[in-house]
Design an enzyme around this catalytic site. Structure first.
Site, mmCIF file in Angstrom:
data_model
loop_
_atom_site.group_PDB
_atom_site.id
_atom_site.type_symbol
_atom_site.label_atom_id
_atom_site.label_comp_id
_atom_site.label_asym_id
_atom_site.label_seq_id
_atom_site.Cartn_x
_atom_site.Cartn_y
_atom_site.Cartn_z
ATOM 1 C CG ASP A 97 -1.925 -0.816 -2.479
ATOM 2 O OD1 ASP A 97 -2.990 -0.571 -1.895
ATOM 3 O OD2 ASP A 97 -1.133 0.066 -2.838
ATOM 4 C CB SER B 244 -3.581 1.644 0.390
ATOM 5 O OG SER B 244 -2.186 1.523 0.528
#
Length: 301
Positions: free
Chosen positions: A184, A57
């Site tokens: 993610d 991320s």
């Protein structure tokens, strides 16, 4: 370790005959990821260049900046001038407006933001389109939604990989990568240090996941739906991290004191930098311990 302890002026890794190599694993956590830049600053002040970087991320995005040759000062300045500046944010989002009324029907809706397009608008020009143009090997972690596993990205389209790694559920659209639906990377691997454990003598893992903050047994502290979603994700990621650390931990594992900031607090970039300033000394002290251990092992050999 106390962050107020002085760093011995004699500590200079590059003055040693045998200098151990260092790799980084930069974790997920949204805006709290600005703390990663303090770690990069500490390494630069010691004259240490990481031999490999893994990131999930925001950790993948910061890692891409470093792998592309940006200095910590470059990244700090860019963050303050762009996502840390309300007017700059609004101007850039204006550039992302729908090109026609047909595209605008329904407006911008939560969970439907195209993150790859946003990243291409907001990230600095120094970050290249392809992994092959990076100066340092970069491993980007995404989560394969339907295969229930992580996806390791090391080649090909860099922006697509970064978008996949940072596609926070309920905020951004999932990303199609190699025909697979990605979300993610922090969901499955919040601090991916195991991917660089065999690539360096010393691995530094940086955890900025944090956890829910609030009073206990107070009804007025009940989280709203979005806070509940982010808080549940934090708890899940911390559970995953706790298990990983019991099985195998990196030489240095850091948790910057930035938990008071939210995932989307990018406009608080300056406050996050201020709150994490002491992290530089913590990195230097931890490396001093590791270099001393390395020296002792070299003598025994």
């Amino acid at each position: 370790m106390s962050i107020d302890a002085a760093i011995p002026s004699s500590f200079s890794p590059l003055s040693r005959n045998a200098t151990p190599t260092v790799a980084l694993a930069l974790g997920a956590g949204g805006a709290r990821g600005f703390a990663h830049i303090q770690v990069l600053q500490a390494l630069e002040e010691l004259g240490i260049e990481p031999v490999a970087i893994a990131g999930s991320s925001i950790g993948a995005i910061i890692g891409a900046g470093k792998a592309a040759g940006m200095t910590a000062a470059d990244m700090r300045s860019y963050a303050l001038e762009t996502v840390g500046n309300r007017r700059a944010v609004m101007n850039r989002f204006w550039a992302l407006r729908p090109p026609s009324m047909r595209h605008a029907i329904g407006g911008f809706r939560l969970g439907q933001f195209n993150l790859e397009r946003i990243l291409r608008t907001f990230l600095p020009a120094q970050i290249p389109d392809d992994f092959s143009s990076l100066n340092i090997p970069l491993k980007v972690i995404a989560t394969d939604y339907y295969a229930h596993c992580e996806k390791l990205c090391e080649s090909g389209d860099l922006y697509q990989a970064l978008a996949a790694s940072a596609a926070i559920p309920a905020l951004f659209m999932p990303v199609l990568l190699d025909g697979r639906v990605m979300i993610d990377g922090g969901i499955f691997n919040p601090v991916p240090y195991e991917h660089v454990m065999d690539l360096a003598d010393i691995v530094i893992g940086v955890d900025i996941v944090g956890g829910p903050i609030g009073a206990v047994n107070e009804m007025d502290a009940m989280p709203n739906r979005i806070d509940s979603l982010f808080g549940a994700s934090q708890l899940m990621m911390q559970s995953h991290l706790a298990l990983k650390l019991r099985l195998s931990a990196p030489a240095i594992f850091l948790r910057p004191q930035v938990n008071e900031f939210g995932v989307m607090d990018f406009l608080k970039a300056k406050q996050i930098f201020d709150a994490s300033e002491g992290l530089k000394d913590e990195v230097k002290r931890a490396l001093e311990v590791q270099f001393a251990r390395f020296d002792r092992e070299e003598v025994r050999r």
